[in-house]
Design a protein around this motif. Structure first.
Motif, PDB file in Angstrom:
ATOM      1  N   ASP A 133       0.818  -1.213   0.000  1.00 30.63           N
ATOM      2  CA  ASP A 133       0.000   0.000   0.000  1.00 30.63           C
ATOM      3  C   ASP A 133       0.850   1.260   0.000  1.00 30.63           C
ATOM      4  O   ASP A 133       0.419   2.294  -0.520  1.00 30.63           O
ATOM      5  CB  ASP A 133      -0.934   0.006   1.209  1.00 30.63           C
ATOM      6  CG  ASP A 133      -2.038  -1.027   1.084  1.00 30.63           C
ATOM      7  OD1 ASP A 133      -2.359  -1.427  -0.051  1.00 30.63           O
ATOM      8  OD2 ASP A 133      -2.574  -1.433   2.130  1.00 30.63           O
ATOM      9  N   HIS A 134       2.053   1.159   0.568  1.00 37.11           N
ATOM     10  CA  HIS A 134       2.899   2.354   0.608  1.00 37.11           C
ATOM     11  C   HIS A 134       3.286   2.820  -0.794  1.00 37.11           C
ATOM     12  O   HIS A 134       3.450   4.009  -1.028  1.00 37.11           O
ATOM     13  CB  HIS A 134       4.136   2.108   1.470  1.00 37.11           C
ATOM     14  CG  HIS A 134       5.103   1.128   0.909  1.00 37.11           C
ATOM     15  ND1 HIS A 134       4.897  -0.229   0.982  1.00 37.11           N
ATOM     16  CD2 HIS A 134       6.272   1.307   0.258  1.00 37.11           C
ATOM     17  CE1 HIS A 134       5.910  -0.842   0.404  1.00 37.11           C
ATOM     18  NE2 HIS A 134       6.760   0.054  -0.041  1.00 37.11           N
ATOM     19  N   TYR A 176       1.315   2.605  -3.485  1.00 40.55           N
ATOM     20  CA  TYR A 176       0.140   3.331  -3.969  1.00 40.55           C
ATOM     21  C   TYR A 176       0.041   4.706  -3.312  1.00 40.55           C
ATOM     22  O   TYR A 176      -0.320   5.691  -3.959  1.00 40.55           O
ATOM     23  CB  TYR A 176      -1.147   2.540  -3.717  1.00 40.55           C
ATOM     24  CG  TYR A 176      -1.410   1.481  -4.746  1.00 40.55           C
ATOM     25  CD1 TYR A 176      -1.616   1.813  -6.073  1.00 40.55           C
ATOM     26  CD2 TYR A 176      -1.465   0.145  -4.392  1.00 40.55           C
ATOM     27  CE1 TYR A 176      -1.861   0.843  -7.026  1.00 40.55           C
ATOM     28  CE2 TYR A 176      -1.712  -0.833  -5.333  1.00 40.55           C
ATOM     29  CZ  TYR A 176      -1.903  -0.477  -6.645  1.00 40.55           C
ATOM     30  OH  TYR A 176      -2.151  -1.432  -7.591  1.00 40.55           O
ATOM     31  N   GLN A 177       0.361   4.778  -2.039  1.00 40.15           N
ATOM     32  CA  GLN A 177       0.309   6.065  -1.341  1.00 40.15           C
ATOM     33  C   GLN A 177       1.313   7.044  -1.934  1.00 40.15           C
ATOM     34  O   GLN A 177       1.006   8.221  -2.141  1.00 40.15           O
ATOM     35  CB  GLN A 177       0.574   5.872   0.148  1.00 40.15           C
ATOM     36  CG  GLN A 177      -0.531   5.158   0.874  1.00 40.15           C
ATOM     37  CD  GLN A 177      -0.174   4.811   2.312  1.00 40.15           C
ATOM     38  OE1 GLN A 177       0.961   4.983   2.743  1.00 40.15           O
ATOM     39  NE2 GLN A 177      -1.149   4.309   3.060  1.00 40.15           N
ATOM     40  N   LYS A 178       2.499   6.560  -2.233  1.00 45.79           N
ATOM     41  CA  LYS A 178       3.520   7.441  -2.817  1.00 45.79           C
ATOM     42  C   LYS A 178       3.130   7.896  -4.217  1.00 45.79           C
ATOM     43  O   LYS A 178       3.318   9.066  -4.573  1.00 45.79           O
ATOM     44  CB  LYS A 178       4.874   6.725  -2.844  1.00 45.79           C
ATOM     45  CG  LYS A 178       5.494   6.590  -1.478  1.00 45.79           C
ATOM     46  CD  LYS A 178       6.868   5.953  -1.545  1.00 45.79           C
ATOM     47  CE  LYS A 178       7.489   5.917  -0.166  1.00 45.79           C
ATOM     48  NZ  LYS A 178       8.878   5.490  -0.198  1.00 45.79           N
ATOM     49  N   SER A 197       0.077   8.092  -5.363  1.00 46.74           N
ATOM     50  CA  SER A 197      -1.050   9.015  -5.198  1.00 46.74           C
ATOM     51  C   SER A 197      -0.555  10.395  -4.774  1.00 46.74           C
ATOM     52  O   SER A 197      -1.074  11.421  -5.239  1.00 46.74           O
ATOM     53  CB  SER A 197      -2.027   8.474  -4.157  1.00 46.74           C
ATOM     54  OG  SER A 197      -2.621   7.296  -4.607  1.00 46.74           O
ATOM     55  N   TYR A 198       0.440  10.418  -3.916  1.00 50.10           N
ATOM     56  CA  TYR A 198       1.023  11.695  -3.494  1.00 50.10           C
ATOM     57  C   TYR A 198       1.614  12.421  -4.692  1.00 50.10           C
ATOM     58  O   TYR A 198       1.409  13.631  -4.868  1.00 50.10           O
ATOM     59  CB  TYR A 198       2.088  11.458  -2.424  1.00 50.10           C
ATOM     60  CG  TYR A 198       2.863  12.696  -2.066  1.00 50.10           C
ATOM     61  CD1 TYR A 198       2.306  13.672  -1.250  1.00 50.10           C
ATOM     62  CD2 TYR A 198       4.150  12.898  -2.551  1.00 50.10           C
ATOM     63  CE1 TYR A 198       3.008  14.826  -0.923  1.00 50.10           C
ATOM     64  CE2 TYR A 198       4.860  14.042  -2.225  1.00 50.10           C
ATOM     65  CZ  TYR A 198       4.289  15.004  -1.417  1.00 50.10           C
ATOM     66  OH  TYR A 198       4.991  16.138  -1.102  1.00 50.10           O
ATOM     67  N   LYS A 248       0.803  12.062  -7.831  1.00 49.80           N
ATOM     68  CA  LYS A 248      -0.295  12.519  -8.695  1.00 49.80           C
ATOM     69  C   LYS A 248      -0.915  13.799  -8.140  1.00 49.80           C
ATOM     70  O   LYS A 248      -1.172  14.753  -8.884  1.00 49.80           O
ATOM     71  CB  LYS A 248      -1.369  11.438  -8.819  1.00 49.80           C
ATOM     72  CG  LYS A 248      -1.104  10.418  -9.851  1.00 49.80           C
ATOM     73  CD  LYS A 248      -2.315   9.515 -10.013  1.00 49.80           C
ATOM     74  CE  LYS A 248      -2.257   8.877 -11.364  1.00 49.80           C
ATOM     75  NZ  LYS A 248      -3.422   8.080 -11.670  1.00 49.80           N
ATOM     76  N   GLU A 296       2.630   4.136 -11.401  1.00 49.02           N
ATOM     77  CA  GLU A 296       1.392   3.499 -10.951  1.00 49.02           C
ATOM     78  C   GLU A 296       1.274   2.091 -11.534  1.00 49.02           C
ATOM     79  O   GLU A 296       0.877   1.145 -10.843  1.00 49.02           O
ATOM     80  CB  GLU A 296       0.184   4.352 -11.339  1.00 49.02           C
ATOM     81  CG  GLU A 296      -1.118   3.839 -10.785  1.00 49.02           C
ATOM     82  CD  GLU A 296      -2.263   4.798 -11.069  1.00 49.02           C
ATOM     83  OE1 GLU A 296      -3.162   4.866 -10.218  1.00 49.02           O
ATOM     84  OE2 GLU A 296      -2.272   5.456 -12.127  1.00 49.02           O
ATOM     85  N   GLU A 310       2.241  -5.385  -6.876  1.00 55.21           N
ATOM     86  CA  GLU A 310       1.207  -5.932  -6.000  1.00 55.21           C
ATOM     87  C   GLU A 310       0.693  -7.263  -6.530  1.00 55.21           C
ATOM     88  O   GLU A 310       0.479  -8.207  -5.772  1.00 55.21           O
ATOM     89  CB  GLU A 310       0.042  -4.952  -5.846  1.00 55.21           C
ATOM     90  CG  GLU A 310      -0.992  -5.458  -4.871  1.00 55.21           C
ATOM     91  CD  GLU A 310      -2.096  -4.456  -4.593  1.00 55.21           C
ATOM     92  OE1 GLU A 310      -3.133  -4.890  -4.087  1.00 55.21           O
ATOM     93  OE2 GLU A 310      -1.915  -3.265  -4.867  1.00 55.21           O
TER      94      GLU A 310
END
Length: 104
Positions: free
Chosen positions: A2-3, A5-7, A9-10, A12, A38, A45
């Motif tokens: 998940d980290h 995806y968080q990075k 998303s940040y 983006k 992404e 994943e």
């Protein structure tokens, strides 16, 4: 995972907040790089999930073949297979040193 995806998303959100658009060459490059990151995060994943399935299947095979599961597995059990001997260092006389006999 998940980290990742968080990075992404940040990044983006940062690109949107900075007003980066595809109208410039640099903006187009940056936005495509974020999209590529992404894609990498999604692929990693998927690979992680696939490896979890492989690990579970391998554990099933090990249990079937050896009759053991990981929790029952003792690494000391293999010591006898290699004909280990213990010797003491004549100079320091501290801890035992394990040595392997030549397998014949």
């Amino acid at each position: 995972m998940d980290h990742l995806y968080q990075k992404v998303s940040y990044l983006k959100g940062l690109a949107e907040g900075l007003g980066i658009e595809e109208s410039t060459k640099e903006g187009k490059l940056l936005l495509h790089m974020v999209d590529t990151l992404e894609d990498f995060a999604e692929t990693i994943e998927e690979l992680d999930e696939y490896m979890s399935y492989v690990d579970e299947d391998l554990a099933d095979v090990e249990e079937e073949v050896y009759g053991l599961i990981d929790e029952d597995y003792e690494y000391d059990d293999f010591e006898d297979e290699y004909n280990c001997i213990e010797i003491k260092c004549p100079d320091c006389d501290e801890e035992d040193i394990e040595s392997l006999d030549k397998m014949e």
